[in-house]
Motif scaffolding. Structure first.
Motif, mmCIF file in Angstrom:
data_model
loop_
_atom_site.group_PDB
_atom_site.id
_atom_site.type_symbol
_atom_site.label_atom_id
_atom_site.label_comp_id
_atom_site.label_asym_id
_atom_site.label_seq_id
_atom_site.Cartn_x
_atom_site.Cartn_y
_atom_site.Cartn_z
ATOM 1 N N TYR A 28 0.735 -1.369 -0.058
ATOM 2 C CA TYR A 28 0.047 0.034 0.017
ATOM 3 C C TYR A 28 0.886 1.148 0.072
ATOM 4 O O TYR A 28 1.979 1.203 0.554
ATOM 5 C CB TYR A 28 -0.720 0.101 1.233
ATOM 6 C CG TYR A 28 -1.548 -1.333 1.465
ATOM 7 C CD1 TYR A 28 -2.373 -1.937 0.658
ATOM 8 C CD2 TYR A 28 -0.858 -1.853 2.558
ATOM 9 C CE1 TYR A 28 -2.906 -3.076 0.851
ATOM 10 C CE2 TYR A 28 -1.496 -3.226 2.922
ATOM 11 C CZ TYR A 28 -2.530 -3.640 1.848
ATOM 12 O OH TYR A 28 -2.836 -5.201 2.208
ATOM 13 N N MET A 29 0.498 2.206 -0.709
ATOM 14 C CA MET A 29 1.210 3.444 -0.564
ATOM 15 C C MET A 29 -0.010 4.515 -1.225
ATOM 16 O O MET A 29 -0.870 4.571 -1.664
ATOM 17 C CB MET A 29 2.278 3.321 -2.056
ATOM 18 C CG MET A 29 3.353 4.628 -1.819
ATOM 19 S SD MET A 29 4.458 4.734 -3.094
ATOM 20 C CE MET A 29 5.709 3.221 -2.400
ATOM 21 N N GLY A 60 -1.534 6.958 0.907
ATOM 22 C CA GLY A 60 -2.458 7.220 2.176
ATOM 23 C C GLY A 60 -1.828 7.984 3.354
ATOM 24 O O GLY A 60 -0.881 8.393 3.330
ATOM 25 N N GLN A 76 -8.659 2.643 -3.692
ATOM 26 C CA GLN A 76 -7.296 1.771 -3.510
ATOM 27 C C GLN A 76 -7.275 1.186 -4.813
ATOM 28 O O GLN A 76 -5.839 0.418 -4.937
ATOM 29 C CB GLN A 76 -7.840 0.772 -2.339
ATOM 30 C CG GLN A 76 -8.348 -0.463 -2.723
ATOM 31 C CD GLN A 76 -9.916 -0.205 -2.244
ATOM 32 O OE1 GLN A 76 -10.420 0.858 -2.193
ATOM 33 N NE2 GLN A 76 -10.599 -1.241 -2.035
ATOM 34 N N HIS A 136 -5.001 5.026 0.694
ATOM 35 C CA HIS A 136 -3.918 4.029 0.286
ATOM 36 C C HIS A 136 -4.214 3.663 -1.282
ATOM 37 O O HIS A 136 -5.575 3.054 -1.299
ATOM 38 C CB HIS A 136 -3.523 2.906 1.162
ATOM 39 C CG HIS A 136 -2.544 3.452 2.048
ATOM 40 N ND1 HIS A 136 -3.241 3.952 3.348
ATOM 41 C CD2 HIS A 136 -1.102 3.691 2.246
ATOM 42 C CE1 HIS A 136 -2.369 4.278 4.240
ATOM 43 N NE2 HIS A 136 -0.864 4.425 3.640
ATOM 44 N N GLU A 190 -3.411 0.058 -3.696
ATOM 45 C CA GLU A 190 -2.859 -1.318 -4.084
ATOM 46 C C GLU A 190 -1.908 -1.211 -4.761
ATOM 47 O O GLU A 190 -2.103 -0.805 -6.029
ATOM 48 C CB GLU A 190 -4.071 -2.348 -4.132
ATOM 49 C CG GLU A 190 -4.778 -2.669 -3.053
ATOM 50 C CD GLU A 190 -5.807 -4.013 -3.386
ATOM 51 O OE1 GLU A 190 -5.348 -4.736 -4.354
ATOM 52 O OE2 GLU A 190 -6.659 -4.049 -2.782
ATOM 53 N N TYR A 198 4.109 0.339 2.365
ATOM 54 C CA TYR A 198 3.825 -0.597 3.396
ATOM 55 C C TYR A 198 3.533 -1.815 2.666
ATOM 56 O O TYR A 198 2.431 -2.269 2.000
ATOM 57 C CB TYR A 198 2.609 -0.175 4.023
ATOM 58 C CG TYR A 198 2.767 1.054 4.876
ATOM 59 C CD1 TYR A 198 3.452 1.222 6.162
ATOM 60 C CD2 TYR A 198 2.381 2.401 4.039
ATOM 61 C CE1 TYR A 198 3.624 2.377 6.702
ATOM 62 C CE2 TYR A 198 2.582 3.561 5.050
ATOM 63 C CZ TYR A 198 3.292 3.796 6.042
ATOM 64 O OH TYR A 198 3.500 4.790 6.716
ATOM 65 N N VAL A 200 -7.365 -0.540 4.379
ATOM 66 C CA VAL A 200 -7.389 -0.141 2.975
ATOM 67 C C VAL A 200 -8.795 -0.338 2.219
ATOM 68 O O VAL A 200 -9.278 0.430 1.602
ATOM 69 C CB VAL A 200 -6.192 -0.639 2.417
ATOM 70 C CG1 VAL A 200 -6.084 -0.196 0.752
ATOM 71 C CG2 VAL A 200 -4.894 -0.228 2.737
ATOM 72 N N THR A 246 -8.518 5.057 4.018
ATOM 73 C CA THR A 246 -6.980 5.229 4.453
ATOM 74 C C THR A 246 -6.309 6.521 3.473
ATOM 75 O O THR A 246 -5.200 6.689 3.733
ATOM 76 C CB THR A 246 -5.920 3.972 4.588
ATOM 77 O OG1 THR A 246 -5.990 3.283 3.390
ATOM 78 C CG2 THR A 246 -6.774 3.150 5.680
#
Length: 159
Positions: free
Chosen positions: A34-35, A37, A95, A54, A56, A139, A47, A52
Protein backbone atom coordinates in the motif's frame (compact mmCIF):
# COMPACT_ATOMS: atom_id res chain seq x y z
CA UNK A 1 26.42 -6.96 -9.48
CA UNK A 2 24.31 -4.43 -11.35
CA UNK A 3 22.68 -1.45 -9.66
CA UNK A 4 18.97 -2.09 -9.08
CA UNK A 5 16.25 0.52 -9.53
CA UNK A 6 12.81 0.72 -7.99
CA UNK A 7 9.37 1.35 -9.51
CA UNK A 8 5.92 1.38 -7.92
CA UNK A 9 2.62 1.05 -9.79
CA UNK A 10 -1.05 0.86 -8.86
CA UNK A 11 -3.30 -0.63 -11.55
CA UNK A 12 -6.19 -2.25 -9.71
CA UNK A 13 -6.05 -5.46 -7.72
CA UNK A 14 -2.41 -5.96 -6.83
CA UNK A 15 -2.49 -9.75 -7.27
CA UNK A 16 -2.69 -9.60 -11.04
CA UNK A 17 -0.36 -6.62 -11.34
CA UNK A 18 2.30 -8.43 -9.33
CA UNK A 19 1.97 -11.57 -11.44
CA UNK A 20 2.34 -9.51 -14.61
CA UNK A 21 5.53 -7.72 -13.53
CA UNK A 22 7.02 -10.70 -11.69
CA UNK A 23 7.39 -12.47 -15.03
CA UNK A 24 9.19 -9.63 -16.85
CA UNK A 25 12.84 -10.29 -17.58
CA UNK A 26 14.92 -7.81 -15.61
CA UNK A 27 12.44 -7.50 -12.74
CA UNK A 28 14.37 -9.00 -9.85
CA UNK A 29 11.85 -8.66 -7.00
CA UNK A 30 8.20 -7.76 -6.46
CA UNK A 31 6.11 -7.06 -3.39
CA UNK A 32 2.49 -6.05 -3.04
CA UNK A 33 1.40 -3.45 -0.55
CA UNK A 34 0.00 0.00 0.00
CA UNK A 35 1.16 3.53 -0.81
CA UNK A 36 -0.23 7.01 -1.09
CA UNK A 37 -2.40 7.22 2.01
CA UNK A 38 -2.42 8.86 5.40
CA UNK A 39 -2.42 5.96 7.87
CA UNK A 40 0.79 4.33 9.03
CA UNK A 41 1.00 0.55 8.64
CA UNK A 42 -2.46 0.04 7.17
CA UNK A 43 -3.94 -3.43 6.99
CA UNK A 44 -5.71 -4.82 3.94
CA UNK A 45 -9.01 -4.56 5.78
CA UNK A 46 -8.38 -0.87 6.54
CA UNK A 47 -7.35 -0.09 2.96
CA UNK A 48 -10.53 -1.80 1.72
CA UNK A 49 -12.67 0.65 3.71
CA UNK A 50 -11.57 3.33 1.20
CA UNK A 51 -10.77 5.58 4.18
CA UNK A 52 -6.96 5.34 4.47
CA UNK A 53 -6.23 6.91 1.08
CA UNK A 54 -3.83 4.14 0.08
CA UNK A 55 -3.65 2.48 -3.31
CA UNK A 56 -2.96 -1.22 -3.77
CA UNK A 57 0.47 -1.19 -5.42
CA UNK A 58 3.24 -3.41 -6.64
CA UNK A 59 6.73 -2.33 -5.68
CA UNK A 60 9.36 -3.57 -8.13
CA UNK A 61 13.09 -3.91 -8.05
CA UNK A 62 14.52 -4.03 -11.54
CA UNK A 63 17.82 -4.12 -13.39
CA UNK A 64 17.80 -1.11 -15.75
CA UNK A 65 20.39 -2.80 -17.97
CA UNK A 66 17.79 -5.49 -18.74
CA UNK A 67 14.48 -3.59 -18.67
CA UNK A 68 14.03 0.18 -18.79
CA UNK A 69 11.59 2.29 -16.81
CA UNK A 70 10.03 3.23 -20.17
CA UNK A 71 9.42 -0.45 -20.91
CA UNK A 72 7.85 -0.96 -17.47
CA UNK A 73 5.56 2.00 -18.14
CA UNK A 74 4.54 0.49 -21.49
CA UNK A 75 3.60 -2.73 -19.69
CA UNK A 76 1.70 -0.73 -17.06
CA UNK A 77 -0.33 1.18 -19.69
CA UNK A 78 -1.05 -1.93 -21.77
CA UNK A 79 -2.44 -4.00 -18.91
CA UNK A 80 -5.13 -1.88 -17.28
CA UNK A 81 -7.63 0.84 -18.12
CA UNK A 82 -6.08 4.17 -17.09
CA UNK A 83 -9.26 6.11 -17.90
CA UNK A 84 -11.51 4.77 -15.14
CA UNK A 85 -11.32 6.78 -11.93
CA UNK A 86 -10.90 4.59 -8.84
CA UNK A 87 -11.93 1.46 -10.68
CA UNK A 88 -10.51 -1.48 -12.56
CA UNK A 89 -13.09 -3.90 -13.92
CA UNK A 90 -15.36 -5.00 -11.08
CA UNK A 91 -13.06 -3.53 -8.41
CA UNK A 92 -14.20 -0.11 -7.21
CA UNK A 93 -12.68 2.28 -4.67
CA UNK A 94 -9.74 4.65 -4.43
CA UNK A 95 -7.44 1.77 -3.49
CA UNK A 96 -7.82 0.54 -7.10
CA UNK A 97 -6.81 3.84 -8.69
CA UNK A 98 -4.38 3.96 -11.56
CA UNK A 99 -1.19 5.39 -10.08
CA UNK A 100 2.48 5.81 -10.81
CA UNK A 101 4.62 6.52 -7.76
CA UNK A 102 7.96 7.90 -8.94
CA UNK A 103 11.20 7.41 -7.03
CA UNK A 104 13.40 9.93 -8.85
CA UNK A 105 12.89 13.21 -10.72
CA UNK A 106 13.81 11.34 -13.91
CA UNK A 107 11.04 8.79 -13.33
CA UNK A 108 8.60 11.67 -12.82
CA UNK A 109 9.59 13.25 -16.15
CA UNK A 110 9.38 9.93 -17.99
CA UNK A 111 5.98 9.09 -16.46
CA UNK A 112 4.49 12.52 -17.21
CA UNK A 113 5.76 12.41 -20.81
CA UNK A 114 4.41 8.89 -21.23
CA UNK A 115 0.99 9.92 -19.92
CA UNK A 116 0.89 12.97 -22.23
CA UNK A 117 1.78 10.79 -25.21
CA UNK A 118 -0.87 8.22 -24.30
CA UNK A 119 -3.53 10.94 -24.04
CA UNK A 120 -2.46 12.39 -27.40
CA UNK A 121 -2.41 8.99 -29.11
CA UNK A 122 -6.19 8.70 -29.28
CA UNK A 123 -5.99 5.13 -28.01
CA UNK A 124 -8.61 5.92 -25.37
CA UNK A 125 -11.73 8.00 -26.01
CA UNK A 126 -11.70 9.19 -22.39
CA UNK A 127 -8.77 11.04 -20.78
CA UNK A 128 -6.15 9.14 -18.80
CA UNK A 129 -6.79 9.74 -15.09
CA UNK A 130 -3.67 8.02 -13.77
CA UNK A 131 -2.16 9.96 -10.87
CA UNK A 132 1.58 10.54 -10.82
CA UNK A 133 2.84 11.09 -7.29
CA UNK A 134 6.13 11.01 -5.46
CA UNK A 135 6.71 7.64 -3.83
CA UNK A 136 6.23 7.78 -0.09
CA UNK A 137 6.45 4.97 2.44
CA UNK A 138 5.67 1.55 0.98
CA UNK A 139 3.77 -0.62 3.43
CA UNK A 140 4.28 -4.25 2.52
CA UNK A 141 1.01 -6.17 2.33
CA UNK A 142 0.22 -9.17 4.46
CA UNK A 143 2.21 -12.28 3.58
CA UNK A 144 -0.81 -14.16 2.21
CA UNK A 145 -1.10 -11.45 -0.50
CA UNK A 146 2.49 -11.88 -1.70
CA UNK A 147 2.60 -13.90 -4.94
CA UNK A 148 -1.06 -14.73 -4.30
CA UNK A 149 -1.87 -15.96 -7.80
CA UNK A 150 1.36 -17.94 -8.12
CA UNK A 151 0.59 -19.75 -4.86
CA UNK A 152 -2.80 -20.74 -6.32
CA UNK A 153 -1.51 -21.72 -9.76
CA UNK A 154 -3.42 -18.89 -11.45
CA UNK A 155 -2.10 -16.40 -14.00
CA UNK A 156 -4.74 -13.70 -13.52
CA UNK A 157 -7.52 -12.67 -11.18
CA UNK A 158 -10.02 -11.91 -13.95
CA UNK A 159 -13.10 -14.12 -13.85
Amino acid sequence: MAWMAQATFGAGCFWGVEELFRNIEGVTATAVGYMGGQKENPTYQEVCTDETGHAEVVDLEFDPTQVSYDQLLDIFWENHNPTTLNRQGPDMGSQYRSAIFYHTPEQREIAEKSKRELNASGRWKDPVVTVIEEAKTFYRGEEYHQRYLQKRGQSSCQI
